[in-house]
Design a protein around this motif. Structure first.
Motif, mmCIF file in Angstrom:
data_model
loop_
_atom_site.group_PDB
_atom_site.id
_atom_site.type_symbol
_atom_site.label_atom_id
_atom_site.label_comp_id
_atom_site.label_asym_id
_atom_site.label_seq_id
_atom_site.Cartn_x
_atom_site.Cartn_y
_atom_site.Cartn_z
ATOM 1 N N PRO A 176 0.834 -1.198 0.000
ATOM 2 C CA PRO A 176 0.000 0.000 0.000
ATOM 3 C C PRO A 176 0.871 1.251 0.000
ATOM 4 O O PRO A 176 1.927 1.287 0.615
ATOM 5 N N MET A 222 -1.209 9.626 1.974
ATOM 6 C CA MET A 222 -2.539 9.666 2.551
ATOM 7 C C MET A 222 -3.576 9.539 1.428
ATOM 8 O O MET A 222 -4.099 10.521 0.938
ATOM 9 N N VAL A 223 -3.828 8.318 0.994
ATOM 10 C CA VAL A 223 -4.761 8.095 -0.112
ATOM 11 C C VAL A 223 -6.196 7.963 0.380
ATOM 12 O O VAL A 223 -7.129 8.204 -0.376
ATOM 13 N N ASP A 224 -6.390 7.565 1.630
ATOM 14 C CA ASP A 224 -7.731 7.400 2.175
ATOM 15 C C ASP A 224 -7.770 7.980 3.585
ATOM 16 O O ASP A 224 -7.501 7.286 4.560
ATOM 17 N N PRO A 225 -8.121 9.285 3.697
ATOM 18 C CA PRO A 225 -8.094 9.931 5.019
ATOM 19 C C PRO A 225 -9.331 9.638 5.871
ATOM 20 O O PRO A 225 -9.541 10.293 6.877
ATOM 21 N N THR A 226 -10.131 8.643 5.479
ATOM 22 C CA THR A 226 -11.281 8.265 6.292
ATOM 23 C C THR A 226 -10.799 7.502 7.519
ATOM 24 O O THR A 226 -9.686 6.965 7.528
ATOM 25 N N GLU A 250 -11.576 4.594 8.400
ATOM 26 C CA GLU A 250 -11.304 3.217 7.983
ATOM 27 C C GLU A 250 -9.957 3.120 7.258
ATOM 28 O O GLU A 250 -9.182 2.194 7.501
ATOM 29 N N GLY A 251 -9.697 4.060 6.374
ATOM 30 C CA GLY A 251 -8.427 4.075 5.655
ATOM 31 C C GLY A 251 -7.252 4.319 6.586
ATOM 32 O O GLY A 251 -6.192 3.704 6.444
ATOM 33 N N LEU A 252 -7.438 5.209 7.559
ATOM 34 C CA LEU A 252 -6.380 5.485 8.528
ATOM 35 C C LEU A 252 -6.137 4.280 9.430
ATOM 36 O O LEU A 252 -4.992 4.005 9.802
ATOM 37 N N LYS A 274 -6.626 9.831 12.859
ATOM 38 C CA LYS A 274 -7.837 9.003 12.793
ATOM 39 C C LYS A 274 -8.897 9.532 13.761
ATOM 40 O O LYS A 274 -10.075 9.619 13.416
ATOM 41 N N SER A 292 -10.403 12.564 12.284
ATOM 42 C CA SER A 292 -11.273 12.173 11.176
ATOM 43 C C SER A 292 -12.602 11.622 11.693
ATOM 44 O O SER A 292 -13.663 11.912 11.131
ATOM 45 N N LYS A 322 -16.265 13.204 11.047
ATOM 46 C CA LYS A 322 -17.324 12.369 10.480
ATOM 47 C C LYS A 322 -18.571 12.430 11.346
ATOM 48 O O LYS A 322 -19.696 12.553 10.852
#
Length: 162
Positions: free
Chosen positions: A73, A77-81, A83-85, A147, A150, A154
């Motif tokens: 991977p 920082m491709v997925d700052p959600t 879940e991605g973090l 995270k 984030s 959210k």
């Protein structure tokens, strides 16, 4: 120097390197909890890595995600959600474990090349994995804080839409 000793030594290091890489790709993420031993940071680590100058030199070391982009991977920082973090946090735990295994297993290479050159290069190999452990331990708390931020964003966004 006997070339057979050198090639057995090199083969051993290649096998443990590639083998540990594969193990790291196959281990389930659920096994890795950044809030538990051995991945949870100790209090002394908070400023330790900055004193070592780690933020300045960490990007100068090789990164497997750049060498094998289709297998590893990306560290960006491709997925700052949240879940991605969480996946990135668990990746730091896996990387720390794999480099620790390489430190220990790397010492076994001394068995194959008994000369002072073989022993010296083996020690360099093992010690050379330590900076990668430090990088994971430095970056993980930052990812955990990101995270949490984030997750708060959210929650705030979902409460504003209701």
């Amino acid at each position: 120097m006997q070339y057979s000793d050198f090639f057995r030594w090199l083969f051993y290091l290649a096998v443990i390197s590639f083998g540990s890489f594969l193990i790291g790709r196959l281990l389930p993420y659920r096994w890795f909890d950044a809030n538990r031993f051995p991945y949870q940071n100790a209090a002394f680590e908070k400023n330790f890595y900055k004193k070592l100058g780690l933020p300045q030199w960490q990007k100068k070391l090789p990164d497997m995600s750049r060498i094998f982009p289709h297998i590893m991977p990306a560290k960006a920082m491709v997925d700052p959600t949240p879940e991605g973090l969480q996946i990135m946090i668990q990746e730091t735990c896996i990387a720390e474990l794999i480099h620790f295994i390489l430190v220990i297993a790397g010492l076994g290479a001394m068995y194959f090349w008994h000369s002072w050159v073989g022993i010296t290069l083996t020690l360099f190999y093992s010690i050379g994995n330590l900076p990668f452990i430090l990088i994971q331990r430095y970056n993980r708390p930052r990812l955990i804080r990101l995270k949490a931020l984030s997750e708060r964003r959210k929650e705030h966004a979902s409460s504003c839409t209701h």
